[in-house]
Design an enzyme around this catalytic site. Structure first.
Site: not given
Ligand SMILES: O=C(c1ccccc1)c1ccc(O)c(O)c1[N+](=O)[O-]
Ligand SMILES: [Mg+2]
Length: 214
Positions: A169-170, A199
């Site tokens: 993901d991401n 998301e």
């Molecule tokens: O890292 C962030 C993040 C960074 C900064 C603020 C909030 C979240 C994040 C953002 C979207 C995701 O789908 C996700 O899995 C993450 N995570 O933390 O693993």
């Molecule tokens: Mg994620």
């Protein structure tokens, strides 16, 4: 005392979702995140891509890195064949406590093993502690700077076999550039990018699916 966002998400599940119905739990969390508060669940747009990869892989043994509140845990577990097992790692105990209740409410607890701790500590223990041979599917959704480290660790621990699928993901937002660079240039993987959105937002994001070639 002030509640936390995961606690408010859990309250929405208890209020809006039907116990034992995983789809209603997923829907309740997506509604909460669209209407009340953003939370870092994989969400429904990327969740449908996750669902299709799980279904086509038909995995007997799955590892999820980063449980958070259990949203993707419930999505994956609800698609697993009988006797298949999902091990999910979460390092934050408060998140793990909420995830356990979300997973139980969805009625998928018997397919899920939630482990509290660091991926770097637990990946080397998978075989001895949980009798894992190899993982058919790994969903990477924890700290983005751990994706590459933990992928190399899984290789070293012999936890991947020919055909094992990694779904990350991401890979665009927040991004995992070192992981993408490695996995897309490694002769040991065949990778495919699924363009999507972060998301509950219009920001660009996507999932990277990589098949281990052994
Ligand atoms: O890292 C962030 C993040 C960074 C900064 C603020 C909030 C979240 C994040 C953002 C979207 C995701 O789908 C996700 O899995 C993450 N995570 O933390 O693993
Ligand atoms: Mg994620």
């Amino acid at each position: 005392t002030q509640s936390t966002r995961p606690q408010r998400l859990l309250a929405a599940v208890h209020k809006k979702a039907t116990r034992g119905n995983p789809r209603s739990v997923v829907k309740a969390i997506d509604e909460f995140c669209n209407q009340n508060e953003w939370a870092m669940n994989v969400g429904n747009e990327k969740g449908e891509i996750l669902d299709s990869v799980v279904s086509e892989t038909n995995p007997g043994c799955v590892l999820e890195l980063g449980t958070y509140c259990g949203y993707s845990t419930v999505r994956i577990a609800s698609l697993l064949p009988p006797h298949a097992q999902l091990i999910t790692l979460e390092f934050n105990p408060d998140n793990a406590a909420v995830a356990r209740q979300v997973i139980a409410w969805a009625g998928v607890a018997e397919k899920v093993r939630l482990v509290e701790g660091e991926s770097g500590e637990w990946i080397p223990k998978m075989k001895e502690q949980f009798g894992v041979k190899t993982f058919d599917l790994v969903f990477l959704d924890h700290w983005k700077n751990r994706y590459l480290l933990d992928t190399k660790l899984m290789e070293e621990c012999g936890l991947l076999k020919k055909g094992s699928v990694l779904l990350a993901d991401n890979v665009v937002c927040p991004g995992a550039p070192d992981y993408l660079e490695y996995i897309r240039n490694s002769p040991q993987y065949k990778s495919q990018f699924f363009k999507s959105h972060l998301e509950y937002t219009k920001a660009e994001d996507g999932l990277e699916k990589s098949v281990f070639l052994g």
